[in-house]
Design an enzyme around this catalytic site. Sequence first.
Site, PDB file in Angstrom:
ATOM      1  CB  SER A 142      -0.888   0.003   1.248  1.00 30.47           C
ATOM      2  OG  SER A 142      -1.606   1.211   1.340  1.00 30.47           O
TER       3      SER A 142
ATOM      4  CE  LYS B 187      -5.115   7.022  -3.811  1.00 32.57           C
ATOM      5  NZ  LYS B 187      -4.810   8.226  -4.601  1.00 32.57           N
TER       6      LYS B 187
ATOM      7  CG  ASN C  30       6.793   7.367   2.856  1.00 34.90           C
ATOM      8  OD1 ASN C  30       5.732   7.949   3.090  1.00 34.90           O
ATOM      9  ND2 ASN C  30       7.028   6.098   3.200  1.00 34.90           N
TER      10      ASN C  30
ATOM     11  CB  VAL D  50       3.366  10.399   1.413  1.00 37.14           C
ATOM     12  CG1 VAL D  50       2.119  10.800   0.626  1.00 37.14           C
ATOM     13  CG2 VAL D  50       4.565  10.263   0.475  1.00 37.14           C
ATOM     14  N   GLY D  51       2.167  10.930   4.357  1.00 38.04           N
ATOM     15  CA  GLY D  51       1.036  11.222   5.236  1.00 38.04           C
ATOM     16  C   GLY D  51      -0.295  10.679   4.766  1.00 38.04           C
TER      17      GLY D  51
ATOM     18  CB  CYS E 250      -3.468   5.892  11.554  1.00 38.72           C
ATOM     19  SG  CYS E 250      -3.606   5.414   9.830  1.00 38.72           S
TER      20      CYS E 250
ATOM     21  N   GLY F 231       8.807  -5.879   3.110  1.00 37.53           N
ATOM     22  CA  GLY F 231       9.927  -5.120   3.644  1.00 37.53           C
ATOM     23  C   GLY F 231      11.200  -5.392   2.868  1.00 37.53           C
TER      24      GLY F 231
END
Length: 301
Positions: free
Chosen positions: A21, A44, A68, A70-71, A128, A241
């Site tokens: 994702s 995503k 990253n 990106v959020g 999150c 990973g």
Amino acid sequence: MIDLSVNIAGVKLQNPITVASGTFSAKESSKFYDLAELGAMITKGVSNIAWDGNPTPRIAETYGGMLNSVGLQNAGVDHFIAEELPFIKKFNTRVIVNVAGKSIEEYCEVVKKLSETDVDMFEINISCPNVKQGGIGFGTDAKLAFNVTNAVKKVAKQPIIVKLTPNVTDITEIAKAVQDAGADAISLINTLLGMKIDVHRFKPVLQNKVGGLSGPCIKPIAVRMVYQVRRAVNIPIIGLGGIITGEDVAEFLLAGADAISIGTAVFNNPRAIVDIKNEFIEYMNKHDFKSIEDLKLSFAE
């Protein structure tokens, strides 16, 4: 003839290759290869409303990988259902939607809406930050991980995969908690928290200062964690990973994964997924394995 099919929580995948994702766009990737090559596509992150993501710069190269922050930028679940899902469903492969949220209610809202569609599974991103608990990640606390998994499971009509963060002291504790809460499968690992400093501009490279580290540099950690989690739970595992070769796929399966996801490799080569899949088939032929189960049974601890 090699049987590459695998079963993840009652959902049959034609092969164990999925995408990670946040690294995959069906519309963009389909320009480079047939998405039916995949066992499943994992979208995503999808949230209840549109998320803007973090300010730029939010990507940085590192030795053997990338950072990253990106959020989880996305246009929200309603846009996904109306504009993205119809295109995704054109391809003969399973669809797993990654779900993001900042509260248990947000996760459940997304899953309720998507449960009425024909997606095959959900991947719940518990990395999150929980806004109701001062920003602590759901996946870093066993009780929070249990609570969000339990709540989502109650409203989901499709099987749920819970994606684990490696940024914990004991990942098996979290894995057991989400299994106890009703998770149908687990995916691991998400990115490791890292940082890069520009020594000429004397400031962090990322605007957010820290970001998620992915790529080949994290693979030994991911393999170790998959191996540990396999011995702690009995539900299916999707391992990821730093996978960049067919032999990497085999290594994760030997460690205990039932399927794998490929992410960072596609930033160097958009067709990396197909190349890695073909390399894995060559590996299976070389060792005369007729199925994934044959491969897994060969592991001598």
